[in-house]
Design a protein around this motif. Structure first.
Motif, PDB file in Angstrom:
ATOM      1  N   UNK A  29       1.033  -1.100  -0.003  1.00 42.10           N
ATOM      2  CA  UNK A  29       0.222  -0.027  -0.125  1.00 42.10           C
ATOM      3  C   UNK A  29       0.856   1.274   0.057  1.00 42.10           C
ATOM      4  N   UNK A  30       2.033   1.283   0.654  1.00 35.93           N
ATOM      5  CA  UNK A  30       2.688   2.343   0.623  1.00 35.93           C
ATOM      6  C   UNK A  30       3.711   2.669  -0.556  1.00 35.93           C
ATOM      7  N   UNK A  31       3.959   1.701  -1.430  1.00 34.45           N
ATOM      8  CA  UNK A  31       4.672   1.879  -2.518  1.00 34.45           C
ATOM      9  C   UNK A  31       3.805   2.843  -3.543  1.00 34.45           C
ATOM     10  N   UNK A  32       2.679   2.461  -3.909  1.00 32.49           N
ATOM     11  CA  UNK A  32       1.852   3.259  -4.788  1.00 32.49           C
ATOM     12  C   UNK A  32       1.711   4.726  -4.234  1.00 32.49           C
ATOM     13  N   UNK A  33       1.598   4.907  -2.981  1.00 40.10           N
ATOM     14  CA  UNK A  33       1.425   6.475  -2.261  1.00 40.10           C
ATOM     15  C   UNK A  33       2.906   7.145  -2.560  1.00 40.10           C
ATOM     16  N   UNK A  34       3.959   6.410  -2.445  1.00 38.91           N
ATOM     17  CA  UNK A  34       5.371   7.067  -2.529  1.00 38.91           C
ATOM     18  C   UNK A  34       5.548   7.546  -4.073  1.00 38.91           C
ATOM     19  N   UNK A  35       5.145   6.571  -5.098  1.00 39.44           N
ATOM     20  CA  UNK A  35       4.970   6.814  -6.416  1.00 39.44           C
ATOM     21  C   UNK A  35       4.057   7.964  -6.870  1.00 39.44           C
ATOM     22  N   UNK A  36       3.026   7.923  -6.155  1.00 38.93           N
ATOM     23  CA  UNK A  36       2.122   9.292  -6.310  1.00 38.93           C
ATOM     24  C   UNK A  36       2.645  10.596  -5.919  1.00 38.93           C
ATOM     25  N   UNK A  37       3.298  10.495  -4.767  1.00 41.49           N
ATOM     26  CA  UNK A  37       3.916  11.681  -4.343  1.00 41.49           C
ATOM     27  C   UNK A  37       5.035  12.078  -5.277  1.00 41.49           C
ATOM     28  N   UNK A  38       5.701  11.184  -5.803  1.00 40.07           N
ATOM     29  CA  UNK A  38       6.907  11.380  -6.777  1.00 40.07           C
ATOM     30  C   UNK A  38       6.446  12.212  -8.020  1.00 40.07           C
ATOM     31  N   UNK A  39       5.402  11.405  -8.693  1.00 41.32           N
ATOM     32  CA  UNK A  39       4.604  11.981  -9.677  1.00 41.32           C
ATOM     33  C   UNK A  39       4.152  13.610  -9.469  1.00 41.32           C
ATOM     34  N   UNK A  40       3.696  13.889  -8.304  1.00 41.63           N
ATOM     35  CA  UNK A  40       3.035  15.083  -7.852  1.00 41.63           C
ATOM     36  C   UNK A  40       4.277  16.152  -7.709  1.00 41.63           C
ATOM     37  N   UNK A  41       5.550  15.729  -7.282  1.00 38.84           N
ATOM     38  CA  UNK A  41       6.663  16.506  -7.284  1.00 38.84           C
ATOM     39  C   UNK A  41       6.936  17.031  -8.710  1.00 38.84           C
ATOM     40  N   UNK A  42       7.073  15.864  -9.558  1.00 37.63           N
ATOM     41  CA  UNK A  42       7.547  16.183 -10.902  1.00 37.63           C
ATOM     42  C   UNK A  42       6.458  16.872 -11.650  1.00 37.63           C
ATOM     43  N   UNK A  43       5.183  16.849 -11.281  1.00 34.92           N
ATOM     44  CA  UNK A  43       4.393  17.688 -12.019  1.00 34.92           C
ATOM     45  C   UNK A  43       4.310  19.051 -11.670  1.00 34.92           C
ATOM     46  N   UNK A  44       4.590  19.390 -10.330  1.00 32.41           N
ATOM     47  CA  UNK A  44       5.005  20.782  -9.818  1.00 32.41           C
ATOM     48  C   UNK A  44       5.989  21.546 -10.507  1.00 32.41           C
ATOM     49  N   UNK A  45       7.382  20.486 -10.462  1.00 29.13           N
ATOM     50  CA  UNK A  45       8.480  20.851 -11.227  1.00 29.13           C
ATOM     51  C   UNK A  45       8.261  21.528 -12.562  1.00 29.13           C
ATOM     52  N   UNK A  46       7.477  20.437 -13.289  1.00 30.03           N
ATOM     53  CA  UNK A  46       7.145  20.617 -14.955  1.00 30.03           C
ATOM     54  C   UNK A  46       6.563  22.146 -15.018  1.00 30.03           C
ATOM     55  N   UNK A  47       5.554  22.094 -13.951  1.00 32.88           N
ATOM     56  CA  UNK A  47       4.543  23.444 -14.070  1.00 32.88           C
ATOM     57  C   UNK A  47       5.360  24.699 -14.000  1.00 32.88           C
ATOM     58  N   UNK A  48       6.434  24.448 -12.664  1.00 29.09           N
ATOM     59  CA  UNK A  48       7.099  25.710 -12.580  1.00 29.09           C
ATOM     60  C   UNK A  48       7.965  26.017 -13.952  1.00 29.09           C
ATOM     61  N   UNK A  49       8.476  25.100 -14.717  1.00 32.83           N
ATOM     62  CA  UNK A  49       9.220  25.462 -15.728  1.00 32.83           C
ATOM     63  C   UNK A  49       8.398  26.104 -16.816  1.00 32.83           C
ATOM     64  N   UNK A  50       7.258  25.539 -16.950  1.00 30.85           N
ATOM     65  CA  UNK A  50       6.481  26.334 -17.956  1.00 30.85           C
ATOM     66  C   UNK A  50       5.750  27.893 -17.542  1.00 30.85           C
ATOM     67  N   UNK A  51       5.534  27.810 -16.130  1.00 35.23           N
ATOM     68  CA  UNK A  51       4.811  29.093 -15.503  1.00 35.23           C
ATOM     69  C   UNK A  51       3.685  28.774 -15.427  1.00 35.23           C
ATOM     70  N   UNK A  52       3.051  27.801 -15.824  1.00 36.15           N
ATOM     71  CA  UNK A  52       1.467  27.417 -15.703  1.00 36.15           C
ATOM     72  C   UNK A  52       1.268  27.059 -14.354  1.00 36.15           C
ATOM     73  N   UNK A  53      -0.028  27.744 -13.714  1.00 37.64           N
ATOM     74  CA  UNK A  53      -0.405  27.157 -12.485  1.00 37.64           C
ATOM     75  C   UNK A  53      -1.103  25.869 -12.464  1.00 37.64           C
ATOM     76  N   UNK A  54      -0.890  25.218 -11.419  1.00 42.29           N
ATOM     77  CA  UNK A  54      -1.521  23.809 -11.287  1.00 42.29           C
ATOM     78  C   UNK A  54      -2.889  23.946 -10.499  1.00 42.29           C
ATOM     79  N   UNK A  55      -3.911  23.505 -11.197  1.00 39.31           N
ATOM     80  CA  UNK A  55      -5.248  23.419 -10.365  1.00 39.31           C
ATOM     81  C   UNK A  55      -5.369  21.946  -9.894  1.00 39.31           C
ATOM     82  N   UNK A  56      -5.658  21.789  -8.444  1.00 42.38           N
ATOM     83  CA  UNK A  56      -5.637  20.653  -8.081  1.00 42.38           C
ATOM     84  C   UNK A  56      -6.834  20.385  -6.813  1.00 42.38           C
ATOM     85  N   UNK A  57      -7.482  19.401  -6.886  1.00 40.45           N
ATOM     86  CA  UNK A  57      -8.363  19.218  -5.946  1.00 40.45           C
ATOM     87  C   UNK A  57      -8.018  18.157  -4.701  1.00 40.45           C
ATOM     88  N   UNK A  58      -7.931  18.547  -3.554  1.00 41.79           N
ATOM     89  CA  UNK A  58      -7.358  18.063  -2.695  1.00 41.79           C
ATOM     90  C   UNK A  58      -8.347  17.570  -1.239  1.00 41.79           C
TER      91      UNK A  58
END
Length: 190
Positions: A66-95
């Motif tokens: 159960x923990x491994x997919x959670x960690x992978x999801x967090x890694x994806x979110x960090x990668x998405x934040x970094x990619x959005x930062x590079x483009x300057x486009x804001x990220x719309x997220x539901x949490x």
């Protein structure tokens, strides 16, 4: 047939004692100094210990799986934040704010993220540090899962060996009793 035991035989794995395969029940009983009932009681107790250890390892395995997919999801979110930062486009997220309650957020340029470390502790990391930490946690979780799978396989082998040994001791005892009945029956006929 030569005996297959050797000094390199595994005696335990991470605290789990190896089961002894009993080739000759009579020799086993003599060497252990046990009678049949004591040997069966010992083997049944060992079998229960193996079953308890298996339940604990299976719970650990479920937690890691159960923990491994959670960690992978967090890694994806960090990668998405970094990619959005590079483009300057804001990220719309539901949490999820609370169970069943969600909120929408617009995340602009994010230089850092907060990670739950457990025990009600959250720390802020730069995206690069968070990515490195999460990657390390993912590798550790996968390595732990591999070790657990090996432990479970070893444990299942020990359960099988113990069950076979119990059956062999029981069958040997039945055979000995029959031999005694036959011998005492032929004494009466004489």
């Amino acid at each position: 047939m030569a005996e297959t035991s050797s000094s390199s035989e595994v005696k335990e794995r991470r605290g789990i004692p190896a089961a002894e395969f009993v080739e000759d029940v009579h020799t086993y009983l003599n060497q252990s100094g046990l009678d049949v009932n004591s040997a069966l009681a010992f083997l049944q107790e060992r079998l229960q210990q193996y079953k308890l250890a298996e339940m604990k390892l299976l719970a650990q395995q479920r937690d890691l799986q159960a923990k491994i997919p959670d960690i992978e999801k967090c890694l994806d979110i960090v990668a998405t934040l970094q990619a959005r930062k590079a483009t300057g486009e804001p990220l719309i997220a539901d949490f999820e704010v609370s169970e069943g309650i969600y909120s929408r957020a617009c995340i602009g340029e994010a230089d850092s993220v907060c990670l739950w470390l457990g025990a009600n502790v959250m720390l802020e990391y730069s995206c690069e540090e968070a990515k490195a930490l999460l990657q390390k946690n993912l590798e550790n979780a996968k390595a732990s899962l591999d070790v657990l799978v090996g432990d479970l396989q070893f444990l299942r082998d020990q359960v099988t060996i113990t069950q076979v040994t119990i059956a062999r001791v029981y069958n040997w005892d039945v055979h000995q009793r029959r031999q005694q009945q036959i011998a005492s029956g032929s004494d009466k006929d004489a």
